[in-house]
Design a protein around this motif. Structure first.
Motif, PDB file in Angstrom:
ATOM      1  N   GLY A 118      12.863 -11.409  -9.359  1.00 43.63           N
ATOM      2  CA  GLY A 118      13.094  -9.979  -9.466  1.00 43.63           C
ATOM      3  C   GLY A 118      11.972  -9.104  -8.980  1.00 43.63           C
ATOM      4  N   ALA A 119      10.915  -9.679  -8.411  1.00 45.54           N
ATOM      5  CA  ALA A 119       9.839  -8.856  -7.858  1.00 45.54           C
ATOM      6  C   ALA A 119      10.383  -8.003  -6.714  1.00 45.54           C
ATOM      7  N   ASP A 120       9.774  -6.857  -6.512  1.00 47.28           N
ATOM      8  CA  ASP A 120      10.244  -5.936  -5.478  1.00 47.28           C
ATOM      9  C   ASP A 120       9.606  -6.220  -4.126  1.00 47.28           C
ATOM     10  N   VAL A 121       8.327  -6.563  -4.123  1.00 46.29           N
ATOM     11  CA  VAL A 121       7.616  -6.941  -2.902  1.00 46.29           C
ATOM     12  C   VAL A 121       6.899  -8.258  -3.170  1.00 46.29           C
ATOM     13  N   CYS A 122       7.042  -9.208  -2.260  1.00 39.39           N
ATOM     14  CA  CYS A 122       6.331 -10.477  -2.353  1.00 39.39           C
ATOM     15  C   CYS A 122       5.520 -10.671  -1.080  1.00 39.39           C
ATOM     16  N   VAL A 123       4.252 -10.976  -1.258  1.00 39.62           N
ATOM     17  CA  VAL A 123       3.354 -11.243  -0.144  1.00 39.62           C
ATOM     18  C   VAL A 123       3.058 -12.737  -0.115  1.00 39.62           C
ATOM     19  N   THR A 124       3.265 -13.372   1.028  1.00 44.95           N
ATOM     20  CA  THR A 124       3.041 -14.815   1.132  1.00 44.95           C
ATOM     21  C   THR A 124       2.185 -15.127   2.352  1.00 44.95           C
TER      22      THR A 124
ATOM     23  N   VAL B  88       3.612 -13.082   5.608  1.00 45.52           N
ATOM     24  CA  VAL B  88       4.922 -12.427   5.577  1.00 45.52           C
ATOM     25  C   VAL B  88       5.009 -11.647   4.272  1.00 45.52           C
ATOM     26  N   PHE B  89       5.538 -10.431   4.323  1.00 49.43           N
ATOM     27  CA  PHE B  89       5.852  -9.773   3.062  1.00 49.43           C
ATOM     28  C   PHE B  89       7.315  -9.387   3.050  1.00 49.43           C
ATOM     29  N   HIS B  90       7.916  -9.661   1.892  1.00 49.52           N
ATOM     30  CA  HIS B  90       9.358  -9.506   1.683  1.00 49.52           C
ATOM     31  C   HIS B  90       9.613  -8.351   0.727  1.00 49.52           C
ATOM     32  N   LEU B  91      10.763  -7.727   0.885  1.00 54.31           N
ATOM     33  CA  LEU B  91      11.134  -6.569   0.073  1.00 54.31           C
ATOM     34  C   LEU B  91      12.582  -6.690  -0.358  1.00 54.31           C
ATOM     35  N   GLN B  92      12.840  -6.292  -1.601  1.00 46.51           N
ATOM     36  CA  GLN B  92      14.220  -6.181  -2.074  1.00 46.51           C
ATOM     37  C   GLN B  92      14.341  -4.989  -3.013  1.00 46.51           C
ATOM     38  N   GLY B  93      15.577  -4.533  -3.201  1.00 43.80           N
ATOM     39  CA  GLY B  93      15.826  -3.421  -4.106  1.00 43.80           C
ATOM     40  C   GLY B  93      15.499  -2.078  -3.486  1.00 43.80           C
ATOM     41  N   ASP B  94      15.546  -1.033  -4.335  1.00 48.30           N
ATOM     42  CA  ASP B  94      15.370   0.332  -3.827  1.00 48.30           C
ATOM     43  C   ASP B  94      14.172   1.054  -4.453  1.00 48.30           C
ATOM     44  N   LEU B  95      13.280   0.311  -5.109  1.00 49.53           N
ATOM     45  CA  LEU B  95      12.121   0.959  -5.718  1.00 49.53           C
ATOM     46  C   LEU B  95      10.981   1.173  -4.725  1.00 49.53           C
ATOM     47  N   VAL B  96      11.008   0.462  -3.619  1.00 49.31           N
ATOM     48  CA  VAL B  96      10.026   0.647  -2.548  1.00 49.31           C
ATOM     49  C   VAL B  96      10.788   0.909  -1.259  1.00 49.31           C
ATOM     50  N   ASP B  97      10.497   1.990  -0.605  1.00 52.01           N
ATOM     51  CA  ASP B  97      11.177   2.378   0.638  1.00 52.01           C
ATOM     52  C   ASP B  97      10.701   1.468   1.771  1.00 52.01           C
ATOM     53  N   PRO B  98      11.611   0.756   2.448  1.00 45.70           N
ATOM     54  CA  PRO B  98      11.178  -0.128   3.532  1.00 45.70           C
ATOM     55  C   PRO B  98      10.473   0.610   4.662  1.00 45.70           C
ATOM     56  N   HIS B  99      10.854   1.866   4.900  1.00 52.85           N
ATOM     57  CA  HIS B  99      10.189   2.632   5.952  1.00 52.85           C
ATOM     58  C   HIS B  99       8.746   2.960   5.557  1.00 52.85           C
ATOM     59  N   VAL B 100       8.531   3.226   4.285  1.00 51.42           N
ATOM     60  CA  VAL B 100       7.173   3.483   3.803  1.00 51.42           C
ATOM     61  C   VAL B 100       6.342   2.203   3.906  1.00 51.42           C
TER      62      VAL B 100
END
Length: 488
Positions: free
Chosen positions: A216-222, A236-248
């Protein structure tokens, strides 16, 4: 999606097949300009594949979408919404993640066992950290990841916090309860950043700890170069959900990243994703079987204890652990981990993952096999037989958990960039550190800019250096003197 594809690798193959001639960087021009002595060591293939990402791998406008397709395939492979490649390591990726959640003078809740790259991000950004203490094991003198309840408490006390950051797995392979920490963040509508630099492999086998996106993490850095098949600096950093704007998030990465990314790193990332999707389960079946045997055989060597779940996991300790990090306590040999690591390199050409005053660590991955395992085992058996040569172990004055925890009295940015002076270490107690003092590896600072130094931590660092500890980021790496803030 078609995971048999590798867009970056295919674009490189096409570049070679088309015999393109470049009047762009890099200046070595496919190796033709490289010194033959360099090519003899690095090989021609490195230079042939070192081409521009734009007007090389792709055309001037990136109309073929080579990188975008490769990133989309990576996201699909691990069930993320968005994935971004980085060629500047997770040291950059975690800074981009932090800056996408909090800005200057805003608050971020951070586990105090964070890597120095996180502290660098705090210094650069001016973000105010609210530290969450790790779970200290006073017997093992080891920090396990912070408990989820500690993050809940931090959010209750600091509702203004923009989010949280946790490091999991640690370099020792211990893992947080990321599911519970993510829930604590989401109860307040705030995102969780998981610094999973040591966890790139976790999505690809069910017997490995749960990875950040699944938790359930919002951003994962690997860091794919650490446990995957990526070249050094590949992240690589991964993103899911809407709590962090992918454009930002993308904009923050663009702010910090290079405008000349390495096609070699992109290609290795692309190929690793394909390898993991197609063969990851079988590769880690083999790796886990191999490491189980290695653990058992090391445990049979007199004077060596292999840490397992009974040591590392449970109430007040870690939630889970990665078995591929083989942590060996050698206090039974009455020698230090620093001395053991140096002896193994000198006598057996074995390079260990990390060492401390009482432990050594061997990192296994899908790239290991019976041959590498047997070399390690033979070297460790020989070490046990020659332990007497390394005695007595130098004394390292490791403080109690309470004494290790320093008080943060200034923002890291203010202490680092403000007026400073260099003082002898014996006169530094009570002063505010203006630098990171970081035993490395694992790279977790003992003192941060803005923390008030204590006699206990200073004696720990000085005795550690005398015993073989490395503190590379200090102005004085011998810690005979310390850079401190000039307080008005």
């Amino acid at each position: 999606m078609d995971h048999s594809k590798a867009p970056v690798l295919e674009a490189l193959a096409a570049y070679h097949a088309e015999h393109q001639t470049s009047f762009t960087p890099p200046g070595h021009k496919q190796g033709r300009g490289a010194d033959p002595r360099v090519r003899a060591v690095l090989g021609d293939a490195v230079f042939l594949s070192d081409v521009l990402a734009v007007s090389g791998l792709d055309d001037r406008t990136s109309s073929h979408g080579v990188l975008a397709e490769a990133q989309a395939l990576m996201a699909d492979a691990v069930d993320a919404d968005h994935t971004f490649f980085s060629t500047c390591g997770s040291s950059l990726s975690v800074k981009a993640a932090m800056l996408s959640v909090a800005g200057p003078h805003e608050t971020l809740i951070v586990g105090r066992d964070a890597h120095k790259s996180v502290v660098s991000g705090l210094i650069l950004s001016g973000v105010r950290p609210i530290w969450v203490d790790p779970q200290w094991d006073p017997e093992l003198h080891l920090a396990h990841p912070p408990a989820s309840e500690s993050f809940r408490t931090a959010f209750r006390e600091h509702p203004e916090a923009k989010g949280a950051l946790v490091t999991s797995p640690t370099p020792y392979g211990t893992c947080s309860d990321l599911t519970a920490i993510a829930a604590a963040c989401h109860e307040h509508g705030k995102p969780l950043i998981a610094d999973e630099a040591w966890g790139a492999h976790l999505p690809f086998h069910p017997d490995l700890p749960t990875w950040g996106m699944d938790a359930g993490a919002d951003v994962c850095v690997t860091s794919v170069h650490k446990m995957g098949s990526g070249l050094e600096q590949s992240s690589v950093f991964h993103l899911q959900g809407d709590l962090v704007d992918p454009h930002v998030l993308s904009a923050r990465e663009d702010l910090l990243g290079t405008t000349s990314p390495s096609s070699l790193i992109y290609a290795a990332l692309d190929g690793w994703r394909r390898q993991m999707v197609e063969h990851g389960r079988a590769l880690y079946d083999d790796a886990l079987s191999l490491v189980a045997d290695v653990r058992s055989r090391i445990a049979s060597i007199d004077g060596m204890h292999v840490h397992g779940r009974a040591d590392f996991c449970g109430p007040g300790r870690a939630f889970d652990m990665d078995p591929l990090q083989v942590i060996v306590d050698i206090t039974g040999l009455r020698i230090s981990g620093y001395g053991a690591a140096d002896w193994l390199r000198q006598h057996h050409r074995i390079n260990l993952h990390l060492s401390d005053h009482r432990r050594i660590s061997a990192q296994f991955s899908h790239g290991d096999d019976e041959r590498s395992a047997e070399r390690l085992l033979a070297a460790l058996e020989d070490l046990a037989q020659h332990a007497e040569e390394l005695r007595p172990a130098p004394e390292v004055r490791v403080p109690s958990p309470a004494e290790l925890r320093l008080e943060q009295v200034m923002l890291p940015r203010d202490a680092f960039f403000g007026p400073t002076e260099q003082v002898p270490w014996r006169r530094a107690a009570g002063r505010v550190s203006a630098e990171m003092l970081t035993p490395y590896p694992p790279g977790i600072p003992a003192a941060l800019p803005g923390e008030r130094l204590s006699d206990e931590v200073l004696h720990y660092l000085r005795s550690g250096v005398d015993a073989g500890m490395v503190v590379p980021d200090a102005v004085d790496s011998e810690v005979q003197s310390v850079r401190v803030a000039v307080e008005e």
